[in-house]
Every structure is written in structure tokens, then in C-alpha cells.
Design an enzyme around this catalytic site. Structure first.
Site, PDB file in Angstrom:
ATOM      1  CG  HIS A 242      -0.324  -0.122   2.483  1.00  0.00           C
ATOM      2  ND1 HIS A 242      -1.032  -0.528   3.664  1.00  0.00           N
ATOM      3  CD2 HIS A 242       1.122  -0.110   3.022  1.00  0.00           C
ATOM      4  CE1 HIS A 242      -0.254  -0.667   4.609  1.00  0.00           C
ATOM      5  NE2 HIS A 242       1.099  -0.342   4.207  1.00  0.00           N
ATOM      6  CG  ASN A 243      -0.335   4.769   1.067  1.00  0.00           C
ATOM      7  OD1 ASN A 243      -1.164   3.824   1.639  1.00  0.00           O
ATOM      8  ND2 ASN A 243      -1.126   5.550   0.722  1.00  0.00           N
TER       9      ASN A 243
END
Length: 341
Positions: A242-243
């Protein structure tokens, strides 16, 4: 599909030596090609095959000087490898273009739009409020969640899963088994030793011309977006957390894992089985050797690193050279100790 040698030369902006009207209907390796096949010669070590190949035509360099007579038509171009790659691309596009229309059963949700000349394979699923461009190919069992956007000329192969709110640009290729937008690995430790799930409410964004290999997973952001920039190519079996943000025209080989919130620069080369820790930045044009573990930020563009933990490539080679000599060095030290006693 059948083409003349001259038609192929025109496509590649090359010059023909030999029979311009010879017909080709398939592509093959130069050492295996038979009549009706088109091959190419890029690596000099394969040149001996040129003089006895059964191919009807061979793509060669315009600078190649023949050492013997050839019995096949030659298509001379400035870069045979690039030209053959271009031809393979046209060939693949022609095959994909043959897939049109809607097979049954398949599903499309309310307020979803799909452009012209599309292909929807059997059992493909499109959720609500999706926007899908022209010439998009959805192969059987492809899953498109709600609020997904897909640009023109993108292909989603069989069994790929796009979670809700995923955004994909134009000219992308998503291979079989890919998962885009699954939850990032977010769990908060609790006082009693258990873990509480942190909701992952962001999405995944792929810009134009991105390729994602089979069974690769790209997690949605906790908030905001996990972003893959234009032109990046990702191999099979890669995990992107994620991210993460990956820059333009970066290539990532199989079995690499990139932890959350890492930022990878433009034009990087990441070899197979590399592990990258979270919350670090890797500078543009960095090369990371196979099976390396990257645990800190790389600030200098063009750096080449290797090892686990990874450090400068040349220093790593010198260290390995010393490492291999450790048993010998140990014996020498023990011999010196005996002499000194």
C-alpha cells in the site's frame, strides 16, 4: 494471416534483398524456422544459422556483411531486435483485434459504460459506475469492481481482479491472475497482543503503457493511491504494498516485494527476488541486483547496488572475493599464532 516480404519491410521501414513476393505466415527462431516463417538475426553468435535457415525471410542489420551466399530473403533494418519486437507487437495486436463482441454469460452493472470495439469474454463481470474505453479486451472471468476506470486499448486477461475504484490508463496489459486493489497489510498491535485491522480506503492507479505480469498483486493505499507511473513494466509474482509509488519506465523482475510507502524513482531496474523495506526512497536510474535486500534510502541517481543488505555493487564484489578466501585467511592467521607462541 499471410503477408509478403515487401509488406513486412514496408511496415518496418526496411529494405528487401531477395524475393520481395515471398509469403510469410508465422514467426520463428532462425535456427528452427521453416518455409513460410519469418525470423530475425540480432546476436552475432547466431549468424551461422543465416546461411542454412529454412525461413522465407530474415530481419537483419543494414550493416551486416554476408560471409556466404544466403537462400532466404533479407529485410535490412537499423535495429533487428527492435524491429522484430515491433513486429511481434503488431502480431499480438492483430490476434487481440480478432476478439470482439460479447460472449455469454457475462455481466455489466448499472451506470457503467464501455467503449466501441470491445471484447467481453464469458463470465467476465463489470460492476456499477464503471467507465471503460474503446478497444478494451476483458477475457473470461475478468472481474471489474465498482467505480473502476479503464483507458483505451487496455487488455485484462483471464481471471484478473480489479477491486473497486481502481484506475487504469490506456495501452495497459494486465495479465492473468493479477489482483489490483486488495487490502494493504495494515494491522495495529493491541495491548492484549492481538492485531486490529486498519481499513484500507484508498485505491490503485496505473498510468498509461503499464504492463503487470501474471499473479502479481498491487495493494490499495490506506488513504490516497498506490501509483504505478507511465511505461513501467512489472514481471510475474511481484508484491507491491500500500501507498507505494513507482516512477516512469521502471522495470521490476519476478518475486520482488516492495513494502508500504516506498518510493521508487524513474528508469530504475529491479532484478528478481529483491526485497525493499517500507518508507524509503530509491533514486532515479538505480539498479538493484538479484536477491538484494534494500533497507535504506538510495539518494544518488544511477547507483548500482547488490547484496543483503544491499550496498555498492563494486564494493559488494570485492567483499565477496574476500569472503571466499576466509577459510584460507583463517589458516594463515592460525599458522602465524603458532609461530608467535
Amino acid at each position: 494471416m499471410e503477408f509478403t516480404v515487401q509488406q513486412i519491410a514496408d511496415l518496418l521501414q526496411g529494405e528487401v534483398e531477395g524475393d520481395k513476393s515471398a509469403k510469410v505466415s508465422t514467426l520463428a527462431k532462425i535456427e528452427e524456422a521453416q518455409s513460410g516463417a519469418l525470423a530475425f538475426l540480432s546476436n552475432p553468435k547466431y549468424e551461422p544459422y543465416l546461411y542454412n535457415t529454412g525461413a522465407s525471410a530474415v530481419i537483419v542489420s543494414d550493416k551486416l556483411e554476408l560471409k556466404k551466399p544466403v537462400y532466404t530473403a533479407l529485410i535490412r533494418v537499423s535495429d533487428p531486435y527492435s524491429s522484430f519486437s515491433t513486429l511481434l507487437e503488431y502480431y499480438q495486436q492483430a490476434i487481440l483485434a480478432s476478439k470482439t463482441g460479447t460472449e455469454e454469460p457475462c455481466y455489466i452493472g448499472s451506470n457503467s459504460q464501455i467503449g466501441e470495439n470491445h471484447y467481453r469474454g464469458a463470465f467476465s463481470y463489470i460492476g456499477n459506475n464503471c467507465k471503460i474505453g474503446d478497444n478494451v479486451r476483458l477475457f473470461p472471468h475478468a472481474y471489474i469492481g465498482d467505480n473502476v476506470t479503464i483507458g483505451d486499448n487496455t487488455t485484462i486477461f483471464a481471471g484478473a481482479k480489479l477491486y473497486s475504484n481502481t484506475v487504469i490508463g490506456s495501452n495497459c496489459t494486465i495479465h492473468a491472475g493479477v489482483v489490483l486493489g486488495s487490502d494493504g497489510f495494515g494491522f495495529a498491535p493491541q495491548a492484549d497482543g492481538s492485531y486490529k485491522t486498519i481499513p484500507q480506503i484508498g485505491n490503485v492507479v496505473l498510468e498509461d503503457d503499464v504492463s503487470v505480469g501474471a499473479n502479481t498483486t498491487i495493494d490499495c493505499a490506506t488513504m490516497g493511491s498506490t501509483i504505478i507511473r507511465k511505461g513501467t513494466k512489472i514481471d510475474n509474482l511481484v508484491q507491491i504494498a500500500h501507498n507505494v509509488e513507482i516512477g516512469t519506465n521502471t522495470v521490476i523482475a519476478a518475486q520482488t516485494g516492495i513494502s508500504g510507502s516506498a518510493k521508487i524513482g524513474n528508469n530504475c531496474v529491479i532484478a528478481g527476488q529483491v526485497g525493499i523495506v517500507g518508507h524509503i526512497t530509491i533514486a532515479d536510474k538505480t539498479t538493484v541486483g538479484a536477491q538484494s535486500g534494500v533497507g535504506k534510502t538510495i539518494k544518488t541517481p544511477g547507483t548500482i547496488i547488490q547484496g543483503s543488505p544491499a550496498f555498492d555493487f563494486k564494493q559488494n564484489l570485492r567483499a565477496l572475493s574476500v569472503f571466499r578466501k576466509l577459510p584460507e585467511l583463517q589458516r594463515e592467521i592460525e599458522a602465524l599464532r603458532e609461530k608467535s607462541q
